[in-house]
Design an enzyme around this catalytic site. Structure first.
Site, PDB file in Angstrom:
ATOM      1  N   TYR A 215       0.886  -1.178   0.000  1.00 47.10           N
ATOM      2  CA  TYR A 215       0.000   0.000   0.000  1.00 47.10           C
ATOM      3  C   TYR A 215       0.914   1.215   0.000  1.00 47.10           C
ATOM      4  O   TYR A 215       1.128   1.855   1.028  1.00 47.10           O
ATOM      5  CB  TYR A 215      -0.910   0.013   1.229  1.00 47.10           C
ATOM      6  CG  TYR A 215      -1.979  -1.054   1.210  1.00 47.10           C
ATOM      7  CD1 TYR A 215      -3.164  -0.866   0.498  1.00 47.10           C
ATOM      8  CD2 TYR A 215      -1.807  -2.254   1.895  1.00 47.10           C
ATOM      9  CE1 TYR A 215      -4.143  -1.845   0.481  1.00 47.10           C
ATOM     10  CE2 TYR A 215      -2.784  -3.231   1.882  1.00 47.10           C
ATOM     11  CZ  TYR A 215      -3.953  -3.020   1.169  1.00 47.10           C
ATOM     12  OH  TYR A 215      -4.923  -3.980   1.155  1.00 47.10           O
TER      13      TYR A 215
HETATM   14  P1  FDA Z   1       0.007  -2.573 -10.345  1.00 44.95           P
HETATM   15  O1  FDA Z   1      -0.133  -3.179 -11.672  1.00 44.95           O
HETATM   16  O2  FDA Z   1      -0.547  -1.204 -10.143  1.00 44.95           O
HETATM   17  O3  FDA Z   1       1.461  -2.665  -9.846  1.00 44.95           O
HETATM   18  C1  FDA Z   1       1.899  -2.309  -8.542  1.00 44.95           C
HETATM   19  C2  FDA Z   1       3.406  -2.066  -8.554  1.00 44.95           C
HETATM   20  O4  FDA Z   1       4.093  -3.233  -8.991  1.00 44.95           O
HETATM   21  C3  FDA Z   1       3.829  -0.964  -9.511  1.00 44.95           C
HETATM   22  O5  FDA Z   1       4.979  -0.338  -9.008  1.00 44.95           O
HETATM   23  C4  FDA Z   1       4.160  -1.726 -10.770  1.00 44.95           C
HETATM   24  O6  FDA Z   1       5.003  -1.037 -11.648  1.00 44.95           O
HETATM   25  C5  FDA Z   1       4.783  -2.983 -10.221  1.00 44.95           C
HETATM   26  N1  FDA Z   1       4.564  -4.132 -11.088  1.00 44.95           N
HETATM   27  C6  FDA Z   1       3.359  -4.601 -11.499  1.00 44.95           C
HETATM   28  N2  FDA Z   1       3.528  -5.692 -12.241  1.00 44.95           N
HETATM   29  C7  FDA Z   1       4.850  -5.930 -12.303  1.00 44.95           C
HETATM   30  C8  FDA Z   1       5.623  -6.934 -12.942  1.00 44.95           C
HETATM   31  N3  FDA Z   1       5.045  -7.872 -13.660  1.00 44.95           N
HETATM   32  N4  FDA Z   1       6.960  -6.889 -12.831  1.00 44.95           N
HETATM   33  C9  FDA Z   1       7.548  -5.909 -12.095  1.00 44.95           C
HETATM   34  N5  FDA Z   1       6.857  -4.936 -11.473  1.00 44.95           N
HETATM   35  C10 FDA Z   1       5.519  -4.940 -11.567  1.00 44.95           C
HETATM   36  N6  FDA Z   1      -2.464  -6.273  -0.555  1.00 44.95           N
HETATM   37  C11 FDA Z   1      -2.387  -7.349   0.279  1.00 44.95           C
HETATM   38  O7  FDA Z   1      -1.300  -7.777   0.636  1.00 44.95           O
HETATM   39  N7  FDA Z   1      -3.531  -7.961   0.689  1.00 44.95           N
HETATM   40  C12 FDA Z   1      -4.767  -7.547   0.308  1.00 44.95           C
HETATM   41  O8  FDA Z   1      -5.761  -8.135   0.704  1.00 44.95           O
HETATM   42  C13 FDA Z   1      -4.857  -6.423  -0.560  1.00 44.95           C
HETATM   43  N8  FDA Z   1      -6.065  -5.942  -0.989  1.00 44.95           N
HETATM   44  C14 FDA Z   1      -6.126  -4.847  -1.798  1.00 44.95           C
HETATM   45  C15 FDA Z   1      -7.367  -4.338  -2.215  1.00 44.95           C
HETATM   46  C16 FDA Z   1      -7.435  -3.203  -3.021  1.00 44.95           C
HETATM   47  C17 FDA Z   1      -8.777  -2.713  -3.474  1.00 44.95           C
HETATM   48  C18 FDA Z   1      -6.240  -2.548  -3.396  1.00 44.95           C
HETATM   49  C19 FDA Z   1      -6.298  -1.301  -4.244  1.00 44.95           C
HETATM   50  C20 FDA Z   1      -5.017  -3.037  -3.006  1.00 44.95           C
HETATM   51  C21 FDA Z   1      -4.941  -4.182  -2.207  1.00 44.95           C
HETATM   52  N9  FDA Z   1      -3.714  -4.703  -1.805  1.00 44.95           N
HETATM   53  C22 FDA Z   1      -3.668  -5.796  -0.979  1.00 44.95           C
HETATM   54  C23 FDA Z   1      -2.469  -4.068  -2.229  1.00 44.95           C
HETATM   55  C24 FDA Z   1      -1.931  -4.794  -3.475  1.00 44.95           C
HETATM   56  O9  FDA Z   1      -1.284  -5.976  -3.072  1.00 44.95           O
HETATM   57  C25 FDA Z   1      -0.919  -3.897  -4.209  1.00 44.95           C
HETATM   58  O10 FDA Z   1      -1.530  -2.707  -4.593  1.00 44.95           O
HETATM   59  C26 FDA Z   1      -0.301  -4.592  -5.413  1.00 44.95           C
HETATM   60  O11 FDA Z   1       0.865  -3.914  -5.771  1.00 44.95           O
HETATM   61  C27 FDA Z   1      -1.255  -4.642  -6.568  1.00 44.95           C
HETATM   62  O12 FDA Z   1      -0.698  -5.300  -7.652  1.00 44.95           O
HETATM   63  P2  FDA Z   1      -1.198  -4.954  -9.129  1.00 44.95           P
HETATM   64  O13 FDA Z   1      -0.465  -5.806 -10.057  1.00 44.95           O
HETATM   65  O14 FDA Z   1      -2.688  -4.968  -9.138  1.00 44.95           O
HETATM   66  O15 FDA Z   1      -0.783  -3.441  -9.227  1.00 44.95           O
END
Ligand code: FDA
Length: 527
Positions: free
Chosen positions: A471
């Protein structure tokens, strides 16, 4: 033959120029570079979305989960690249690097500070929406999951094959595997099994030089760093091999809501002493929010005690009656279901049909700001009272704090086992979230959450005040937008997320990406 190649190339250049790119500009050079390397015009149209492409906005917005970063003034990427294969990722890295574009990697787009799709310098987004394969091997109890898949897609893939295996990752089913696993990943199986990152056994990653690496070829240091050290710092992780964990065919979930008039403060106070010591099979959380009071026109604050038990209700009730009688848990508060349904239950969704887990937009999206704390000492009753009372303020209309019990397996894993250090001794983690509907009011709401965070300073962990990288909170400090950021400057936020692991992360970064190609506001800087 050569003539044919040249004509195809000129054709592509014309298409891209018509699409708004000027070849004299680095952006034109970037597109030219990419089109040369991808070279098939029908593939190009599925992979490169320039700002003039009619689908640009829908592709960009499809994975924005914080509308605070979807306004007219939010900086937009020059292009969005949605690779279909590994070579497209390699080409995007090559061309961004050679033409001076910052690269933002996006998997599920849940970054709470929008870091995966917003930058203050010219940038392109590498969106892994087409890297979504989930391959579950129940015999060996493992799965290969691509970064662009959501946790829901992984959970569904497992449950489609077996009711007795699961995966310990986050509660919300729309979060992307790429960001989630690279930052840790805590959920309802966390007390029993630890983090999602604790269960990664191999990966496929493309580094800043375009090399495709797995665990063996990258070595144990880099493999350590990407399991919790943050995304967009060490490379693009394309896929993860994870170890699945046993779950019983039936689990029990419950919710008991108590508001201020029903002793919520006292029960929460007691919960702090008990929740982290309960058997590892029992995960509990407290969700604090403003609700309507029983007195018409009045508001109160509710502490919702929620739990998931890896077992049946007949075992759970006597356990709670013995350990935590103050909660008054009764059979009617409990429901038995499968583990995969319990994910939907915690996400506030109907538990049938479970294929809603495949719907990436099943949850409402809003403008929000989040902050986190790890708490090591129980709060006093007056402390809790003051915290709860802040939810009566106007700005807390759409605010929630999710307080999740730690202990169990989390206590047994060493702080330096992975970059994520918040392990033994943590009683609970609090995620504070404030949401709003009118962008013009954003400042007021953000101010409220900052005040809440200041209030909690006396109760949270200290030196450093620990925070959960998943977060992200840019209030904690950021790298310089342009130019060099020293280790000391980055330590201001880095030690909060990673404690003593921060130095090791910086050393690994120095080895694998010394030119700091993969960078963002809170990426690990090279030494
Ligand atoms: P996103 O695609 O936005 O990426 C997040 C970060 O990781 C960025 O810096 C991105 O550049 C980098 N990144 C993404 N993919 C990558 C890849 N393939 N290689 C290298 N870097 C990469 N957490 C938790 O532990 N338990 C929970 O229950 C929840 N619940 C939750 C609910 C909601 C509504 C939200 C908004 C967030 C959570 N989270 C959470 C937090 C969540 O784990 C965190 O936001 C993650 O980074 C989300 O991953 P995404 O791929 O969706 O994000």
């Amino acid at each position: 033959m050569k003539f044919l190649q040249l004509s195809v190339l000129s054709f592509l250049i014309v298409i891209l120029s018509l699409n708004g790119a000027t070849l004299a500009h680095p952006y034109g050079d970037f597109l030219h570079c990419l089109s040369l390397r991808i070279s098939n015009s029908s593939t190009i149209s599925k992979v490169i979305y320039t700002q003039n492409n009619p689908s640009y906005s829908s592709v960009l917005n499809a994975s924005i989960h914080n509308t605070r970063f979807a306004t007219l003034t939010t900086p937009k990427p020059y292009a969005i690249i949605t690779p279909l294969k590994t070579s497209h990722v390699q080409s995007t890295i090559y061309c961004s690097k050679n033409h001076g574009f910052q690269l933002r990697i996006r998997s599920g787009g849940h970054d709470v500070e929008g870091v995966s799709y917003v930058s203050q310098v010219p940038f392109v987004v590498l969106d892994l929406v087409n890297f979504r394969d989930v391959k579950v091997d129940t015999k060996n109890e493992v799965a290969w999951v691509q970064s662009g898949a959501t946790t829901g897609e992984l959970y569904y893939g497992i449950a489609a094959k077996t009711q007795t295996l699961g995966f310990p990752a986050g509660i919300c089913h729309t979060i992307g595997i790429g960001g989630h696993l690279s930052g840790g990943g805590f959920g309802i199986l966390g007390r029993k099994y630890g983090l999602a990152a604790d269960h990664v056994i191999d990966v496929k990653l493309v580094d800043a030089n375009g090399r495709v690496l797995n665990r063996k070829s990258m070595g144990e240091e880099l493999f350590w760093a990407i399991r919790g050290g943050g995304g967009n710092t060490f490379g693009v992780v394309l896929a993860w091999k994870v170890k699945l964990v046993p779950v019983p065919p039936v689990v029990t979930v419950f919710t008991v809501n108590k508001n201020l008039e029903q002793n919520a403060t006292k029960i929460f106070h007691r919960w702090q002493y008990i929740a982290h010591k309960l058997p590892n099979e029992l995960f509990t959380a407290v969700w604090v929010m403003k609700v309507n009071s029983s007195q018409v026109g009045k508001k109160t604050v509710q502490a919702g005690f929620r739990g998931m038990f890896l077992g049946g209700v007949d075992e759970l009730i006597p356990l709670i009656q013995h350990e935590f009688p103050e909660l008054g848990l009764a059979k009617e508060n409990c429901t038995q279901m499968s583990w995969v349904q319990s994910i939907l239950y915690f996400g506030g969704l109907p538990i049938q049909p479970v294929n809603i887990l495949l719907n990436r937009s099943a949850l409402p999206v809003s403008s929000l700001k989040a902050k986190t704390d790890f708490v090591r000492e129980p709060m006093s009753e007056t402390g809790i009272e003051g915290f709860m009372n802040m939810f009566l303020e106007e700005e807390a209309d759409f605010a929630i704090t999710m307080i999740e019990a730690f202990g169990g397996r989390m206590d047994e894993i060493r702080e330096n086992e992975l970059p994520y250090p918040h392990r033994a001794g943590i009683l609970f983690e609090s995620t504070y979230i404030v949401q709003w509907t009118n962008e013009a009011d954003a400042g007021r709401y953000i101010n409220w959450i900052r005040r809440l965070y200041s209030y909690m300073a006396s109760y949270a962990s200290k030196s450093p005040r620990e925070a959960y990288y998943n977060y992200k909170d840019l209030d904690l400090g950021t790298n310089n937008i342009v130019g060099y950021t020293s280790y000391e400057q980055a330590s201001v936020w880095g030690l909060k997320y990673f404690k003593n692991n921060f130095k090791r992360l910086a050393q690994i970064k120095t080895k694998v990406d010394p030119m700091n190609f993969f960078r963002n506001e809170q990426s690990i800087p090279p030494l």
